[in-house]
Design a protein around this motif. Sequence first.
Motif, mmCIF file in Angstrom:
data_model
loop_
_atom_site.group_PDB
_atom_site.id
_atom_site.type_symbol
_atom_site.label_atom_id
_atom_site.label_comp_id
_atom_site.label_asym_id
_atom_site.label_seq_id
_atom_site.Cartn_x
_atom_site.Cartn_y
_atom_site.Cartn_z
ATOM 1 N N GLY A 42 9.864 28.064 89.328
ATOM 2 C CA GLY A 42 8.607 29.213 89.659
ATOM 3 C C GLY A 42 7.742 28.626 90.420
ATOM 4 O O GLY A 42 6.438 29.234 90.975
ATOM 5 N N ASP A 43 7.858 27.348 91.038
ATOM 6 C CA ASP A 43 6.684 26.760 91.917
ATOM 7 C C ASP A 43 6.311 27.770 93.154
ATOM 8 O O ASP A 43 7.519 27.377 94.077
ATOM 9 N N ALA A 44 5.213 28.239 93.327
ATOM 10 C CA ALA A 44 5.020 29.047 94.724
ATOM 11 C C ALA A 44 4.951 28.239 95.879
ATOM 12 O O ALA A 44 5.517 28.873 96.878
ATOM 13 N N GLU A 45 4.453 26.890 95.743
ATOM 14 C CA GLU A 45 4.145 26.263 96.972
ATOM 15 C C GLU A 45 5.567 25.788 97.523
ATOM 16 O O GLU A 45 5.799 25.983 98.765
ATOM 17 N N ARG A 46 6.403 25.465 96.458
ATOM 18 C CA ARG A 46 7.634 25.039 97.109
ATOM 19 C C ARG A 46 8.534 26.232 97.689
ATOM 20 O O ARG A 46 9.090 26.213 98.800
ATOM 21 N N ARG A 47 8.376 27.408 97.060
ATOM 22 C CA ARG A 47 9.080 28.564 97.553
ATOM 23 C C ARG A 47 8.738 28.943 99.028
ATOM 24 O O ARG A 47 9.345 29.523 99.842
ATOM 25 N N MET A 89 13.218 16.996 103.187
ATOM 26 C CA MET A 89 13.913 17.530 101.833
ATOM 27 C C MET A 89 15.376 17.348 101.836
ATOM 28 O O MET A 89 16.062 17.963 103.021
ATOM 29 N N LEU A 90 16.009 16.847 100.680
ATOM 30 C CA LEU A 90 17.731 16.853 100.712
ATOM 31 C C LEU A 90 17.671 17.286 99.408
ATOM 32 O O LEU A 90 17.241 16.599 98.397
ATOM 33 N N MET A 91 18.390 18.490 99.152
ATOM 34 C CA MET A 91 18.634 19.022 97.784
ATOM 35 C C MET A 91 20.145 19.402 97.577
ATOM 36 O O MET A 91 20.628 20.057 98.524
ATOM 37 N N GLY A 136 16.602 29.169 94.631
ATOM 38 C CA GLY A 136 17.385 29.018 93.146
ATOM 39 C C GLY A 136 17.880 27.764 92.900
ATOM 40 O O GLY A 136 18.310 27.479 91.741
ATOM 41 N N ILE A 137 18.392 27.037 94.086
ATOM 42 C CA ILE A 137 19.136 25.653 93.802
ATOM 43 C C ILE A 137 18.138 24.562 93.681
ATOM 44 O O ILE A 137 18.442 23.268 93.339
ATOM 45 N N ASP A 138 16.823 24.794 94.083
ATOM 46 C CA ASP A 138 15.848 23.741 94.351
ATOM 47 C C ASP A 138 15.183 23.430 93.055
ATOM 48 O O ASP A 138 14.911 24.323 92.168
ATOM 49 N N ALA A 139 15.286 22.102 92.498
ATOM 50 C CA ALA A 139 14.833 21.845 90.945
ATOM 51 C C ALA A 139 13.326 22.120 90.872
ATOM 52 O O ALA A 139 13.132 22.382 89.685
ATOM 53 N N GLU A 164 27.752 25.194 102.561
ATOM 54 C CA GLU A 164 28.101 26.131 101.548
ATOM 55 C C GLU A 164 29.529 25.914 101.637
ATOM 56 O O GLU A 164 30.270 25.557 102.357
ATOM 57 N N ASP A 165 29.938 26.519 100.305
ATOM 58 C CA ASP A 165 31.556 26.324 100.059
ATOM 59 C C ASP A 165 32.252 27.701 100.790
ATOM 60 O O ASP A 165 31.551 28.374 101.486
ATOM 61 N N ALA A 166 33.503 27.733 100.583
ATOM 62 C CA ALA A 166 34.264 28.516 101.597
ATOM 63 C C ALA A 166 33.954 29.931 100.928
ATOM 64 O O ALA A 166 34.059 31.144 101.814
ATOM 65 N N SER A 167 33.556 30.258 99.568
ATOM 66 C CA SER A 167 33.267 31.615 99.177
ATOM 67 C C SER A 167 31.739 31.796 99.519
ATOM 68 O O SER A 167 31.201 33.062 99.060
ATOM 69 N N GLY A 168 31.006 31.063 100.210
ATOM 70 C CA GLY A 168 29.406 31.160 100.629
ATOM 71 C C GLY A 168 28.711 30.770 99.555
ATOM 72 O O GLY A 168 27.346 31.118 99.723
ATOM 73 N N ARG A 169 28.962 30.276 98.512
ATOM 74 C CA ARG A 169 28.089 29.484 97.447
ATOM 75 C C ARG A 169 27.300 28.427 98.084
ATOM 76 O O ARG A 169 27.762 27.247 98.597
ATOM 77 N N LEU A 170 26.194 28.309 98.105
ATOM 78 C CA LEU A 170 24.889 27.302 98.669
ATOM 79 C C LEU A 170 25.341 26.202 97.762
ATOM 80 O O LEU A 170 25.237 26.235 96.417
ATOM 81 N N LEU A 171 25.682 25.033 98.388
ATOM 82 C CA LEU A 171 25.757 23.936 97.653
ATOM 83 C C LEU A 171 24.749 22.864 97.881
ATOM 84 O O LEU A 171 24.505 21.938 97.008
ATOM 85 N N GLY A 172 23.981 23.070 98.705
ATOM 86 C CA GLY A 172 22.808 22.053 99.168
ATOM 87 C C GLY A 172 21.947 22.386 100.447
ATOM 88 O O GLY A 172 22.385 23.430 101.076
#
Length: 170
Positions: A32-37, A77-79, A24-27, A53-61
């Motif tokens: 919808g790129d199936a290969e990247r998923r 990969m670095l996202m 969901g955070i990957d550009a 991830e931040d303190a609330s568990g939200r993914l940052l990268g």
Amino acid sequence: MHAVGLGDFTVRRANESDADTMAGIDAIASTGDAERRANIARWCRQGSATVAEDASGRLLGYCVVEYTFFEQGFVAMLMVTPSARGRGVGHGLLNAAAASCTTPKLFTSTNVSNQPMQRLLGRAGWTPVGLVQPRRGGPRAVLPLRATGRADTSVTGDVVGLGRVGSGQT
């Protein structure tokens, strides 16, 4: 790898349940790129990915290290989410990658035009050691190296297809 707190965020090994959030955070995957998923799911299964991830568990990268580049570590990969850029998340992920790398050398590549990534790599202690010239058009890529503190960190010889990478200096 245990979770490591880095101020406003924590870096930990990704698990299979992180794959959808990472996509969901990957550009690329988010379009919808199936290969990247599929790659993201594989990286999570294999234990190749770390997440911030931040303190609330939200993914940052996230960051992926593979050992497919001449049997050395390679950041494949670095996202980082746009809203988390400039807060040290990429730097923290790169440091975690270097700390967990099992080989003396850790490489990555980035397009010559990707100046933000080149600046991040410089701030994180990486050194450019080569320039990849594509055979058929396409962007040139810089090949940075970070010594991981393990055994031999010299870069010598020729890398087939990439030209001369170094002269024994890191």
